[in-house]
Design a protein around this motif. Structure first.
Motif, short mmCIF file in Angstrom:
data_model
loop_
_atom_site.label_atom_id
_atom_site.label_comp_id
_atom_site.label_asym_id
_atom_site.label_seq_id
_atom_site.Cartn_x
_atom_site.Cartn_y
_atom_site.Cartn_z
N LEU A 90 0.84 -1.21 0.00
CA LEU A 90 0.00 0.00 0.00
C LEU A 90 0.88 1.26 0.00
CD1 LEU A 90 -3.00 0.64 0.02
CD2 LEU A 90 -3.01 0.45 2.51
N HIS A 91 1.96 1.24 0.78
CA HIS A 91 2.89 2.39 0.80
C HIS A 91 3.46 2.62 -0.61
CE1 HIS A 91 3.75 1.50 5.34
NE2 HIS A 91 2.56 1.97 5.13
N LYS A 92 3.80 1.52 -1.26
CA LYS A 92 4.35 1.61 -2.62
C LYS A 92 3.32 2.19 -3.58
CE LYS A 92 7.50 -1.72 -4.64
NZ LYS A 92 7.74 -3.14 -4.90
N GLU A 93 2.09 1.73 -3.43
CA GLU A 93 1.02 2.19 -4.32
C GLU A 93 0.75 3.69 -4.12
OE1 GLU A 93 -2.87 0.54 -3.69
OE2 GLU A 93 -3.53 1.00 -5.72
N ILE A 94 0.80 4.13 -2.86
CA ILE A 94 0.59 5.56 -2.57
C ILE A 94 1.60 6.39 -3.38
CG2 ILE A 94 0.80 7.35 -0.77
CD1 ILE A 94 -0.19 5.19 1.24
N ALA A 95 2.88 5.95 -3.33
CA ALA A 95 3.93 6.70 -4.04
C ALA A 95 3.67 6.68 -5.55
CB ALA A 95 5.29 6.09 -3.72
N LEU A 96 3.30 5.51 -6.09
CA LEU A 96 3.05 5.41 -7.53
C LEU A 96 1.90 6.31 -7.96
CD1 LEU A 96 3.24 1.56 -8.29
CD2 LEU A 96 4.79 3.34 -9.11
N GLN A 97 0.83 6.29 -7.20
CA GLN A 97 -0.35 7.10 -7.57
C GLN A 97 -0.05 8.58 -7.42
OE1 GLN A 97 -3.27 6.59 -8.86
NE2 GLN A 97 -3.91 4.48 -8.47
N ALA A 98 0.60 8.95 -6.29
CA ALA A 98 0.85 10.37 -6.03
C ALA A 98 1.69 10.98 -7.15
CB ALA A 98 1.53 10.55 -4.68
N GLY A 328 -8.55 5.30 -5.68
CA GLY A 328 -8.77 4.09 -4.87
C GLY A 328 -7.44 3.40 -4.64
N LEU A 329 -7.14 3.11 -3.37
CA LEU A 329 -5.87 2.44 -3.03
C LEU A 329 -6.14 1.16 -2.25
CD1 LEU A 329 -4.80 5.88 -2.00
CD2 LEU A 329 -3.19 4.60 -3.42
N GLY A 330 -5.39 0.11 -2.58
CA GLY A 330 -5.57 -1.17 -1.89
C GLY A 330 -6.37 -2.13 -2.74
N VAL A 331 -6.39 -3.39 -2.29
CA VAL A 331 -7.04 -4.46 -3.05
C VAL A 331 -8.54 -4.14 -3.21
CG1 VAL A 331 -7.43 -5.87 -0.95
CG2 VAL A 331 -7.23 -7.00 -3.16
N ILE A 348 -5.54 -10.55 -3.16
CA ILE A 348 -4.39 -9.94 -2.52
C ILE A 348 -3.09 -10.36 -3.23
CG2 ILE A 348 -3.99 -11.66 -0.71
CD1 ILE A 348 -4.05 -9.16 1.19
N ASP A 349 -3.08 -11.56 -3.83
CA ASP A 349 -1.89 -12.02 -4.55
C ASP A 349 -1.69 -11.23 -5.84
OD1 ASP A 349 -1.35 -13.84 -2.61
OD2 ASP A 349 -2.27 -15.54 -3.66
N ASP A 350 -2.78 -11.03 -6.57
CA ASP A 350 -2.68 -10.25 -7.82
C ASP A 350 -2.28 -8.80 -7.52
OD1 ASP A 350 -3.36 -12.40 -9.37
OD2 ASP A 350 -5.49 -11.93 -9.41
N TYR A 351 -2.84 -8.30 -6.43
CA TYR A 351 -2.50 -6.92 -6.02
C TYR A 351 -1.00 -6.84 -5.71
CZ TYR A 351 -2.34 -2.78 -3.00
OH TYR A 351 -2.01 -1.58 -2.42
N ALA A 352 -0.51 -7.80 -4.92
CA ALA A 352 0.91 -7.82 -4.54
C ALA A 352 1.80 -7.97 -5.78
CB ALA A 352 1.17 -8.96 -3.56
N ASN A 353 1.34 -8.79 -6.72
CA ASN A 353 2.13 -9.05 -7.91
C ASN A 353 2.32 -7.77 -8.75
OD1 ASN A 353 3.56 -10.87 -9.49
ND2 ASN A 353 1.83 -11.00 -10.92
N SER A 354 1.25 -6.98 -8.89
CA SER A 354 1.38 -5.72 -9.64
C SER A 354 2.43 -4.82 -8.99
CB SER A 354 0.06 -4.95 -9.66
OG SER A 354 -0.93 -5.69 -10.27
N LEU A 360 0.88 -0.01 -11.36
CA LEU A 360 -0.42 0.24 -10.75
C LEU A 360 -1.21 -1.07 -10.72
CD1 LEU A 360 -1.55 3.54 -12.48
CD2 LEU A 360 -0.65 3.27 -10.17
N ALA A 361 -2.09 -1.21 -9.74
CA ALA A 361 -2.81 -2.49 -9.59
C ALA A 361 -4.16 -2.47 -10.29
CB ALA A 361 -2.98 -2.79 -8.10
N ILE A 362 -4.31 -1.61 -11.33
CA ILE A 362 -5.60 -1.50 -12.02
C ILE A 362 -5.95 -2.83 -12.69
CG2 ILE A 362 -6.91 -0.29 -13.84
CD1 ILE A 362 -5.95 1.77 -11.94
N TYR A 363 -7.16 -3.30 -12.43
CA TYR A 363 -7.58 -4.58 -12.99
C TYR A 363 -8.65 -4.38 -14.07
CZ TYR A 363 -10.68 -8.66 -13.00
OH TYR A 363 -11.51 -9.68 -13.36
N GLN A 364 -9.57 -3.43 -13.81
CA GLN A 364 -10.65 -3.19 -14.78
C GLN A 364 -11.23 -1.80 -14.54
OE1 GLN A 364 -13.92 -5.86 -14.16
NE2 GLN A 364 -14.24 -5.22 -12.05
#
Ligand SMILES: C[S@@+](CC[C@H](N)C(=O)[O-])C[C@H]1O[C@@H](n2cnc3c(N)ncnc32)[C@H](O)[C@@H]1O
Ligand code: SF4
Length: 461
Positions: A90-98, A328-331, A348-354, A360-364
């Motif tokens: 989640l910390h990583k995703e915050i940085a990517l999105q910001a 939106g952040l997180g699974v 949670i595995d797909d989220y972690a994998n991205s 970014l963990a965008i799925y759809q």
């Protein structure tokens, strides 16, 4: 609601079909995998051109025990260690999105939802907020709406004080029902004392708005039993807001709901009676019925926004901040950026994998077309304000309403005959009975729901 509400069996049967809750339009079932991280980037560019404040939603999916009614995106585990890798991602995703957004844009709204956000420990809460502040500019306490969902079984006075200290100023508590038989049947044993202790702590720490979640339609509930719960809530907790959710029973989708005995669920007739009685009880106690599931004191921001025609609907229900784009952040989290909705990976595995690949963990998602935007404006207006000024909407959307929505008119005429609405060439006004069936009314304007409703949505009653 001043008008009388009457339903006969025929009406209930006719209107008790499946329908969306319209926390978005198009609803999440229309999202598709053609919407990729590149599509998201295009929408972010558009969003940065338009500017305006931001809203952040963080999904914290873990819960210690399962509640049998639950339809939330959650992961049940007793192992608190599961939160560690998740939070790192989640910390990583915050940085990517910001990094994608114009750093001058302020975050005016922030929400931790779940699951149970208070599953994580105090240090982890501090860190998550610190990382957020490191990457985004948060509005000050007077101008920002920073809210969190609390399970009172997972929070004590220290937790509440800490949450206020790190910046939260609004709180919502999961209660559901105080009745012991109902609590046992849904596997959520939670004493009044522990709930009220959290409410008192929130008051002592100057939380600006305290909201409680209840659910009607659970096993063993009767109008009388639910009225007793409401009485305790009104006099014991005296919340600023209340969500009285209509229990969404979808055992094919949420297997855990099969743990409850179907025969113990109240019938649609009884559910409507509980809802109607709850509206009477709460309005007598000074609350305003905002609409679908929500009540607020007249001076609460939601009621004020509705009064001023400025209410909006989003994934957390009703909202006062229509101008914010939502990240939106997180699974499983859903965002709403410029003219799109997007959803993150659902496991949670797909989220972690991205995030392992720094992606970014965008799925759809979906990019709205011109028709989607027109229908969204109409549905939002009806669901938030129970009235539609046809002339204004024609000017705003540059359409001839009667021509554009010619297909909807036979249904509108039927709603009129059934006493749910009155309408003429200038206005559609939703009457008291119609307010309880607002989902049905919105469906008349929904391009997609007509064909699909059955398997994907819960019953409107
Ligand atoms: C994520 S939970 C709130 C935080 C925390 N997990 C808790 O339960 O206290 C969000 C709310 O959704 C509501 N909810 C969950 N499942 C539901 C269902 N099947 N139908 C209607 N409301 C539901 C409950 O009122 C719950 O408090
Ligand atoms: S209602 Fe809340 S605590 Fe219960 S399972 Fe759902 S998310 Fe978890």
């Amino acid at each position: 609601m001043e008008q009388t509400v009457t339903f006969d069996l025929d009406l209930i049967q006719r209107y008790n079909k499946a329908g969306p809750r319209y926390t978005s339009y198009p609803t999440a079932v229309e999202f598709n995998e053609n919407f990729t991280a590149e599509s998201y980037q295009q929408q972010v560019d558009l969003s940065n051109q338009r500017g305006g404040p931001l809203s952040l939603y963080f999904h914290l999916p873990f819960c210690d025990t399962v509640c049998f009614y639950c339809a939330c995106n959650k992961i049940i585990t007793k192992n608190r260690q599961h939160a560690v890798p998740y939070l790192n991602n989640l910390h990583k995703e915050i940085a990517l999105q910001a990094a994608l957004f114009d750093s001058k844009r302020t975050v005016e709204q922030l929400h931790w939802g779940g699951g149970t956000p208070t599953f994580i420990n105090h240090q982890q809460m501090r860190e998550l907020m610190a990382v957020t502040r490191q990457h985004f500019t948060l509005a000050d306490d007077n101008n920002g709406e920073f809210s969190i969902e609390i399970d009172p079984r997972e929070a004590d006075e220290k937790t509440i004080a800490l949450l206020r200290e790190i910046g939260f100023n609004r709180i919502s508590l999961g209660v559901q029902d105080f009745n012991p038989f109902v609590q046992k049947a849904v596997n959520r044993i939670q004493s009044e004392t522990e709930t009220l202790a959290v409410v008192d702590a929130a008051r002592a720490n100057n939380f600006r708005s305290i909201s409680l979640d209840l659910i009607y339609g659970l096993p063993h509930q009767t109008p009388r039993s639910f009225s007793q719960t409401l009485d305790k809530v009104i006099h014991g907790a005296n919340p600023d807001r209340l969500s009285i959710f209509n229990y969404a029973h979808m055992p094919e989708r949420f297997k855990v709901q099969r743990q409850m005995n179907k025969d113990e669920l109240p019938t649609p007739e009884v559910k409507l009676e509980i809802l109607h009685q709850s509206i009477d009880q709460l309005t007598s106690a000074g609350y305003v019925y905002i609409g679908m599931d929500h009540f607020a004191k007249p001076d609460d921001e939601l009621a004020v926004a509705q009064h001023n025609g400025k209410l909006y609907r989003n994934f957390q229900g009703y909202s006062t901040r229509s101008e914010c784009d939502l990240i939106g952040l997180g699974v499983t989290s859903i965002g709403r950026i410029a003219d799109s909705y997007s959803q993150n990976q659902r496991t949670i595995d797909d989220y972690a994998n991205s995030l392992k690949h720094n992606e970014l963990a965008i799925y759809q998602g979906i990019t709205l077309n011109a028709d989607d935007k027109i229908r969204r404006a109409v549905i939002t207006q009806l669901i938030c304000h129970f009235t539609l000024d046809i002339r204004t909407i024609e000017e705003e959307l540059n359409i001839n309403f009667a021509t554009y929505f010619a297909d909807a008119y036979p249904q509108l005429d039927q709603f009129s005959r059934d006493g749910l609405i009155c309408h003429d060439t200038n206005e559609i006004k939703v009457l008291a009975s119609g307010q309880l069936l607002i989902r049905n009314i919105c469906m008349a304007f929904d391009f997609y729901s007509q064909q699909k409703a059955k398997h994907l949505f819960s019953s409107v009653i």
